[in-house]
Design an enzyme around this catalytic site. Structure first.
Site, PDB file in Angstrom:
ATOM      1  N   ASP A  53       6.578  -0.518  -0.649  1.00 42.47           N
ATOM      2  CA  ASP A  53       5.417  -0.768  -1.501  1.00 42.47           C
ATOM      3  C   ASP A  53       5.920  -1.605  -2.679  1.00 42.47           C
ATOM      4  OD1 ASP A  53       2.983  -0.624  -2.855  1.00 42.47           O
ATOM      5  OD2 ASP A  53       3.170   1.476  -3.422  1.00 42.47           O
ATOM      6  N   HIS A  92      -2.207   8.692  -3.124  1.00 42.60           N
ATOM      7  CA  HIS A  92      -3.101   7.763  -2.409  1.00 42.60           C
ATOM      8  C   HIS A  92      -3.343   8.346  -1.013  1.00 42.60           C
ATOM      9  CE1 HIS A  92      -5.226   4.232  -1.485  1.00 42.60           C
ATOM     10  NE2 HIS A  92      -4.276   3.320  -1.518  1.00 42.60           N
TER      11      HIS A  92
HETATM   12  N1   CP Z   1      -3.554  -0.400   0.095  1.00 41.43           N
HETATM   13  C1   CP Z   1      -4.576  -0.454  -0.769  1.00 41.43           C
HETATM   14  O1   CP Z   1      -5.061   0.571  -1.273  1.00 41.43           O
HETATM   15  O2   CP Z   1      -5.036  -1.708  -1.013  1.00 41.43           O
HETATM   16  P1   CP Z   1      -6.042  -2.141  -2.192  1.00 41.43           P
HETATM   17  O3   CP Z   1      -5.317  -1.841  -3.492  1.00 41.43           O
HETATM   18  O4   CP Z   1      -6.294  -3.586  -1.992  1.00 41.43           O
HETATM   19  O5   CP Z   1      -7.279  -1.321  -2.078  1.00 41.43           O
HETATM   20  N1  NVA Z   2       1.675   1.806  -5.567  1.00 41.91           N
HETATM   21  C1  NVA Z   2       0.666   0.781  -5.546  1.00 41.91           C
HETATM   22  C2  NVA Z   2      -0.226   0.950  -4.358  1.00 41.91           C
HETATM   23  C3  NVA Z   2      -1.306  -0.090  -4.214  1.00 41.91           C
HETATM   24  C4  NVA Z   2      -2.202   0.155  -3.047  1.00 41.91           C
HETATM   25  C5  NVA Z   2      -0.127   0.829  -6.838  1.00 41.91           C
HETATM   26  O1  NVA Z   2      -0.461   1.938  -7.289  1.00 41.91           O
HETATM   27  O2  NVA Z   2      -0.403  -0.232  -7.402  1.00 41.91           O
END
Ligand code: CP
Ligand code: NVA
Length: 304
Positions: free
Chosen positions: A223, A128
């Site tokens: 997270d 991410h």
């Molecule tokens: N942190 C983040 O990516 O949030 P969303 O999943 O709401 O886009």
């Molecule tokens: N680790 C989480 C991050 C969300 C922004 C997911 O992948 O769902």
């Protein structure tokens, strides 16, 4: 600069720091950039839900004078109704950038390979990068100098943990992932971070004890325990991850003045308690806002 932003590793240390500088400038003087991407369109492909990513990319491209088109899972059914190759070959004739949130990282790699326009990874199961960009921008705002700080990621060695390791390695920030046994970061991601860390002296490590991990930490990050796509494991994971909850007792083991971060959405009462996420140490909403500024800087550099 590379054509795409698929992982933090696509940007050099200088490019990351340059992105922070531009993001700070855009945050302070948004009106000076209101025509920076005039008339350009970003396609936003979502195969998973989103609040922050959807809103910040959409608002971000508009603030730069451009447009967005949002494609939800039912609309293109990537790889099922139409191949990734064919989607790329269509979109490159219609838009100037493609943002994609999906499951397998290979899909963004394939999209980038076939599309002549920039592709931005807005979350895969592997990484991410936009989140990490906003996160270190936030840490820099709060702490000033980044080099030599210690960030402890408490929880699952997931996509967010990977990107935090990659960026820490590039920026000289020590990153400790404190996770239960069996939930370590992907070994390839860990090795890549170790390799990159040689350049800056950042220490990247994995421990299995939360109290040990947060020792000397300037930033405590967590997270969700079950990421998108892992919903069926939610109950099983709750029991395993319970010792890794970020609560007042855990925060007290970190450095004085340590800040709390979370990419959000948060599951209050699971990975973090209300008293931590609502405490003065928490910068989670500043962090969320910085998605906007960091991504505007990324979009501008790739799509201008
Ligand atoms: N942190 C983040 O990516 O949030 P969303 O999943 O709401 O886009
Ligand atoms: N680790 C989480 C991050 C969300 C922004 C997911 O992948 O769902």
């Amino acid at each position: 600069m590379k054509k795409d932003f698929l992982t933090i590793r696509d940007f050099t240390r200088e490019e990351i720091l340059g992105t922070f500088k531009l993001a700070a400038e855009m945050k302070a003087h948004a009106q000076n950039y209101s025509s920076a991407l005039k008339g350009k369109t970003l396609a936003m492909i979502f195969e998973k839900p989103s609040l922050r990513t959807r809103v910040t990319f959409d608002v971000g491209i508009q603030q730069l004078g451009g447009f967005s088109v949002c494609l939800l899972p039912m609309e293109i059914s990537l790889g099922k109704r139409e191949s990734v190759h064919d989607v790329a070959k269509n979109l490159e004739r219609m838009v100037q950038g493609i943002m994609i949130r999906t499951f397998a990282h290979q899909i963004v790699v394939e999209m980038a390979k076939h599309a002549s326009v920039p592709v931005i990874n807005a979350l895969t199961d592997y990484s991410h990068p936009c989140q990490a960009m906003a996160d270190y921008l936030t840490i820099q705002e709060v702490k000033g100098e980044l080099k030599g700080l210690k960030l402890c990621f408490v929880g699952d060695g997931n996509n967010v943990a990977h990107s935090l390791m990659f960026a820490g390695a590039r920026l000289g920030v020590h990153v400790t992932v404190a996770c239960p046994k069996g939930y370590e970061p992907n070994p390839t991601a860990f090795q890549s971070a170790l390799e990159d860390a040689k350049q800056t002296g950042a220490q990247i490590e994995v421990v299995h004890d939360a109290m040990e991990g947060v020792k000397n930490a300037d930033v405590i990050y967590t997270d969700v325990w079950a990421s998108m796509g892992q919903e069926s494991e939610t109950e099983k994971r709750k029991a395993i991850f319970h010792p890794f909850q970020v609560n007042k007792q855990l925060m007290a083991k970190a450095n004085a003045g340590a800040i709390f971060m979370h990419c959000l959405p948060a599951h209050r009462g699971d990975e973090v308690t209300d008293e931590v996420i609502d405490s003065p140490a928490s910068v989670v909403f500043q962090e969320a806002e910085n998605r906007l500024h960091a991504q505007k800087a990324v979009m501008y550099q790739l799509m201008k």
